[in-house]
Design a protein around this motif. Structure first.
Motif, short mmCIF file in Angstrom:
data_model
loop_
_atom_site.label_atom_id
_atom_site.label_comp_id
_atom_site.label_asym_id
_atom_site.label_seq_id
_atom_site.Cartn_x
_atom_site.Cartn_y
_atom_site.Cartn_z
N ASP A 129 141.18 46.84 109.65
CA ASP A 129 140.29 45.76 109.23
C ASP A 129 140.55 44.50 110.06
OD1 ASP A 129 138.40 44.51 107.66
OD2 ASP A 129 139.42 44.92 105.76
N GLU A 189 141.43 50.67 104.29
CA GLU A 189 141.30 49.59 105.26
C GLU A 189 142.56 48.74 105.23
OE1 GLU A 189 137.70 47.30 105.12
OE2 GLU A 189 136.42 49.08 105.19
N SER A 207 141.51 52.91 108.61
CA SER A 207 140.61 51.98 109.26
C SER A 207 141.33 50.64 109.45
CB SER A 207 139.37 51.83 108.37
OG SER A 207 138.54 50.81 108.82
N GLU A 221 132.10 49.98 101.27
CA GLU A 221 133.42 49.37 101.11
C GLU A 221 133.51 48.78 99.71
OE1 GLU A 221 134.42 46.26 103.89
OE2 GLU A 221 136.39 45.91 102.95
#
Ligand code: C2E
Ligand code: MG
Ligand code: MG
Ligand code: MG
Length: 291
Positions: free
Chosen positions: A181, A153, A179, A61
């Motif tokens: 978060d 994210e 994704s 990340e």
């Protein structure tokens, strides 16, 4: 007397607010300058994501870091909200994506590849509409990288907004992985998990912190993993700091672990070293040797 005290208290509050406003203005002008100067002082730290079973690195990340001209390091918790409020977030986002692409090239030159690179995209950035997605695609292509290695994210707030939804769909169609978060901390319905083709849920560190002793936290984590898997979604646990947390998560089917236990966010130069060490470690784990 009470009146005088009340006035003092008011003065105290107003000074505190003044201080915060001044600090934000200072951050805003320094950030604007940094962005006009090719992002001087801004860099990207990478935090590894590891397979819970094998501890192989499955991705990283990208987290923004900023050292101001006076040497003071400011955390994203402070400057991201300022960037969002002032609209500097799009320039910041562009600058970071450029850096990430450059860093990927550096890593490849050193012989390292990993499946995914995740970048955080704030709901404010989604206000740019589909132009944001086009810009992401152009930047990535200009560096000879492939969109499918990228994951965005987003927090739950991005999914509840109708305009955000269109942009998310555009990201997905372009080939980005989506994704969610800080899962479990936002206000939203679970309907979006059905509506969007989400590939990953990241369980917020708040639910991980007191595992395995925290019974409520444990129940939530187990339920989220089961639900996600039933929907074909992978689960990442954020903020893993202890082996006891990691054991609990792995035993309950969590796919990926991220946290200080497995690796802190680090500059690209250290990431190469980390990846080198982990390649050997992952091989040992797969061969059945203890770490
Ligand atoms: P996030 O995306 O949820 O990132 C996780 C945060 O938890 C990071 O803080 C990371 O350094 C920290 N963390 C990782 N492992 C552990 C752990 O084991 N224990 C604890 N206590 N903390 C851990 P960081 O880097 O300060 O970033 C804070 C937030 O700022 C991020 O939360 C993300 O929402 C935002 N952010 C960071 N970089 C960017 C960026 O380039 N663009 C945007 N839009 N937002 C960003
Ligand atoms: Mg994140
Ligand atoms: Mg998070
Ligand atoms: Mg967070």
């Amino acid at each position: 007397v009470a009146k005088a005290q009340g006035k003092n208290r008011f003065q105290f509050f107003s000074e505190a607010i003044d201080g915060k406003v001044r600090q934000d203005l200072r951050l805003e002008s320094a950030l604007r300058q940094a962005l006009e100067n090719n992002g001087t002082g801004l860099w990207v730290a990478y935090q590894p994501k590891l397979c819970a079973k094998t501890r192989a690195v499955v991705g990283v990340e990208a987290l923004t870091r900023w050292r101001m001209p006076d040497g003071q390091v400011v955390s994203p918790g402070e400057f991201i909200p300022v960037a969002e409020r002032t609209g500097l977030i799009s320039a910041l986002g562009d600058c970071m994506l450029e850096r990430v692409c450059t860093d990927l090239g550096v890593l490849r030159g050193a012989g390292f590849e990993f499946p995914t690179v995740a970048v955080n995209v704030s709901s404010h950035q989604l206000l740019q509409g589909e132009a944001l997605v086009e810009h992401f695609c152009d930047t990535i292509a200009a560096h000879g990288e492939s969109v499918c290695r990228f994951e965005v994210e987003l927090t739950e707030s991005a999914l509840t907004d109708a305009r955000g939804a269109t942009v998310l769909e555009a990201f997905r169609v372009a080939g980005f992985k989506l994704s969610i978060d800080d899962f479990g901390t936002g206000y939203s319905s679970l309907g979006y998990l059905k509506r969007f083709d989400v590939s990953t849920l990241k369980i917020d560190q708040g639910f991980v912190r007191d595992l395995p002793a925290d019974q409520e936290g444990a129940a939530i984590v187990i339920a989220v993993i089961q639900m996600a898997h039933a929907l074909g979604i992978d689960v990442v646990a954020e903020g893993v700091e202890t082996e006891a947390q990691a054991d609990f998560l792995r035993a309950n089917g969590c796919d990926v672990l991220q946290g200080y236990l497995l690796g802190v966010p680090m500059p690209v130069s250290e990431l190469a070293e980390y990846l080198h060490k982990h390649r050997t470690l992952a091989k040992r784990v797969l061969a059945g040797h203890p770490i």
